[in-house]
Design an enzyme around this catalytic site. Structure first.
Site, PDB file in Angstrom:
ATOM      1  CD  GLU A  64       7.879 -21.266 -22.153  1.00 55.29           C
ATOM      2  OE1 GLU A  64       8.276 -22.366 -21.734  1.00 55.29           O
ATOM      3  OE2 GLU A  64       7.143 -21.144 -23.154  1.00 55.29           O
ATOM      4  CG  ASP A  65      13.118 -20.393 -21.520  1.00 55.89           C
ATOM      5  OD1 ASP A  65      12.095 -20.753 -20.910  1.00 55.89           O
ATOM      6  OD2 ASP A  65      13.749 -21.141 -22.285  1.00 55.89           O
TER       7      ASP A  65
END
Length: 185
Positions: A64-65
């Site tokens: 996600e990051d």
């Protein structure tokens, strides 16, 4: 012993992948502190009996990051770990409000492994509101986050009474930190 060596390799990978990421709080602490806190909560909640889940906790924000491919996670740490990380990853192509809505909606359908990581993640995030809030977050924004986190956790309950108690304590601390002291007259 091999499992815990792999946990350390996952911690090293997480530290490298998130090296430039910082927490939102005023201290701007390394993001790795969050990943370690989540992994520690998971290890405590499982009594150290599930090293793969601890690895997934360390890597829970990698896709996600940082855009780490799930295939890389699978190759380095196994398919089970990669599947859990994928399960707890938000779809960043959606706007923030939709991602938040889906977290609430999907929480009850998550696997037990994903629920444990989500509980630990929300606990860590709410603790940060209590003890190291972002200076850019108004009181309203912090309260809104706490209320949303409580809705997500409602769908995770029944998974880990100990971890749920940790979350509840974090909420109490965060709400107390935002309360206006009463005057003593």
């Amino acid at each position: 012993m091999k499992d815990w060596t792999t946990v350390l390799k996952a911690a090293d990978a997480a530290a490298r992948w998130h090296v430039h990421q910082r927490r939102k709080g005023a201290a701007q602490e390394p993001y790795m502190n969050h990943l370690l806190e989540v992994a520690s909560l998971v290890a405590d909640a499982t009594h150290g009996q599930d090293p793969e889940l601890v690895i997934a906790a360390l890597l829970h924000d990698a896709i996600e990051d940082q855009g780490v491919p799930s295939e890389l996670i699978a190759r380095e740490f196994g398919n089970k770990v990669a599947e859990i990380v994928v399960e707890v990853t938000d779809d960043k192509s959606l706007d923030k409000a939709e991602r938040k809505r889906l977290q609430v909606e999907h929480a009850p359908q998550k696997s037990n492994a994903a629920k444990i990581i989500k509980l630990a993640d929300k606990t860590s995030n709410v603790r940060a509101i209590a003890f190291a809030p972002s200076p850019d977050w108004s009181v309203k924004r912090r309260l809104d986050y706490i209320d949303w986190a409580k809705k997500v956790v409602q769908g995770l309950r029944g998974t880990s009474p100990w971890l749920e108690a940790q979350f509840d304590r974090a909420v109490e601390d965060a709400e107390r930190s935002l309360a206006v002291p009463r005057s003593r007259t």
